[in-house]
Design a protein around this motif. Structure first.
Motif: not given
Lengths: 438, 67
Positions: A1-4, A99-108, A138-152
């Motif tokens: 989850m990347t929280a609002a 489980p209650a934290s979403g800040k790192d996923a949101t930041l990434l 992450n279930r809602k957003h593919d953080v891995g894909e976003r990071l691979r893109e950023a690294i590239n």
């Protein structure tokens, strides 16, 4: 989850947000161009290790929950590397197993380049030759894909001096614990090992290893550009800077916002009527009554009065229609299941405590149940290889303290909850079912 | 020089040889795991402490030198 993200926080006066994009850019794709436009190019220093002095002046502490001064950790890794003649490695910890934290996923998701900048700068500060970014799927957003893109994108512009390796954390509560993380990277099970030696001395592949939360690295990336005085322009003298917090209120939906350290807790909890309660820090954190919470601020110097700590910035307001004992029992069952099962005091105490709490939550519990919980908690704390038993028993004690009057109601067979819908987020306790990971 | 007892809780399997050999500084919890006296060991116990460390079947018990 990347929280609002809570976009009411953007403020020309406070200069927030710093780490997250400003609300005006909510719909803009946060790619490398957007990052460079807002922050400029990554400012490597002329020499390795030079950044550490600025970090010390800035007073940046870890944002993963430990709040350890970053400059001391950087120096420890450098010193160990010199003494043992080994080249260090750096790991950016984005596992966010709480489980209650979403800040790192949101930041990434929103500011991956700040994290990646910070990773390179930390590597330069300790003269490392390898960097790894460890994240949770992450279930809602593919953080891995976003990071691979950023690294590239960064590779195409030759921004990173050290190529970034991506690694995925298993869906376990302890997967983000620093020794468990290193075990996983080494191809072993993601369970803790006993320290000493500290990982700053012997970590991955036996070399001095720096493990830092992704948010800490993002702050580092900005301090390197804007200096320590800028960093200290928000927050308090003892606890400077800003932090990301994950808040939950009545609707249970997580909201991530960047706030100054020292902000009144009231600003994060919303209204706190009589009988309300707040969970500060997460599932190894502390329940505090609503009336106590009124007087507190998001800073360790204030929270320690209530035996709480800022931790990873989780602030959850228990809705008045839920029972704190029921919610605590649900969480402790999860925490017991998430024990690595390696240390006798932990794997014996936690399931017993969980079962007894379930009895208390269910009403009309047996004589001696509360005494048992207290005794088992005393036996478990401090006697494991990691802080899982300590954090769990701290959470349990705070619940028994804060919900004391509710315990009496339960003793008489009554419960003040009018809703039985589960409130605190709990993943299914199996690595197979990541769908339910929040 | 001062030393104190330290146990690796992962290696410890609760054999309890240590508590047998050093009851002055080690007791057992209700599950059979050692509770170590956290204070520096008095010199009179050092020989017994070394025996306890050697007797541990999993080498979980250690003596930690204090600064």
């Amino acid at each position: 989850m990347t929280a609002a993200t809570d976009s009411t926080q953007s403020d020309a006066i406070t200069g927030l947000p710093r780490l997250l994009p400003p609300p005006e850019e909510k719909d803009r794709k946060q790619d490398l161009d957007a990052h460079l436009e807002r922050h400029g190019m990554l400012p490597y220093r002329e020499r390795d290790g030079v950044l550490i002095a600025d970090i010390e002046t800035a007073g940046l502490t870890g944002r993963g929950g430990g709040a350890f001064p970053l400059h001391r950790k950087l120096q420890a890794v450098r010193d160990a590397a010199d003494k043992r003649r080994r080249t260090p490695k750096v790991v950016a910890n984005g596992a966010e197993s709480e489980p209650a934290s979403g800040k790192d996923a949101t930041l990434l998701w929103l500011s991956p380049h700040l994290v990646l900048d910070g990773l390179q700068l930390a590597a330069q500060a300790v003269a490392a030759d390898a960097v790894i970014l460890y994240t949770h799927a992450n279930r809602k957003h593919d953080v891995g894909e976003r990071l691979r893109e950023a690294i590239n994108q960064r590779r195409l512009r030759s921004i990173d001096r050290i190529p970034v390796e991506l690694a995925e954390a298993p869906a376990r509560f302890l997967a983000g614990q620093e020794t468990a993380l290193l075990n996983h990277l080494a191809g072993r099970a993601a369970v803790p090992t006993f320290m000493p030696p500290r990982i700053t001395e012997r970590g991955l592949n036996d070399v001095p290893t720096l493990v830092q939360n992704v948010e800490t690295l993002a702050h580092l990336a900005l301090i390197a550009r804007k200096g320590p005085r800028w960093f200290r322009s928000v927050g308090t003298d003892e606890e400077p800077g800003s932090m990301l917090t994950t808040m939950r209120r009545q609707d249970g939906q997580p909201k991530v916002a960047e706030v100054p350290l020292g902000i009144p807790l009231k600003a994060l909890t919303g209204d706190l009527p009589a009988g309300s309660a707040v969970l500060i820090g997460g599932y190894h954190g502390t329940w505090v009554s609503g009336s106590d919470a009124q007087r507190l601020t998001m800073a360790n110097s204030s929270l320690k009065e209530a035996q709480a700590r800022v931790g990873a910035g989780v602030v959850i307001t228990l809705p008045s229609d839920r029972c704190g004992l029921v919610e605590t029992a649900r969480v402790v069952r999860y925490l017991a299941l998430e024990s690595a099962g390696q240390c006798g005091p932990c794997f014996n105490a936690l399931p017993r405590i969980a079962a007894s709490l379930a009895e208390v939550a269910g009403g009309r519990f047996r004589k001696g149940t509360l005494d048992n919980i207290e005794r088992w908690s005393g036996l478990a704390a401090g006697r494991g290889a990691c802080h899982h038993p300590d954090g769990t028993t701290r959470f349990v004690s705070s619940a028994l303290r804060t919900f004391a009057s509710e315990i009496e109601r339960h003793r008489g067979g009554r419960c003040s909850a009018t809703s039985h819908e589960p409130f605190l987020p709990i993943p299914k306790a199996t690595a197979l079912d990541e769908q339910d990971w929040i | 020089m001062a030393e104190k007892l330290l146990v690796n809780p992962i290696d410890c399997k609760g054999h309890a040889a240590c508590a047998e050999l050093l009851p002055e500084a080690i007791t057992l919890d209700e599950w059979g795991y050692p509770i170590l006296d956290p204070r520096p060991l008095p010199p009179s116990l050092e020989r017994h402490a070394r025996a306890a460390v050697s007797a541990c079947p999993t080498l979980a018990l250690r003596l930690q030198r204090l600064p």
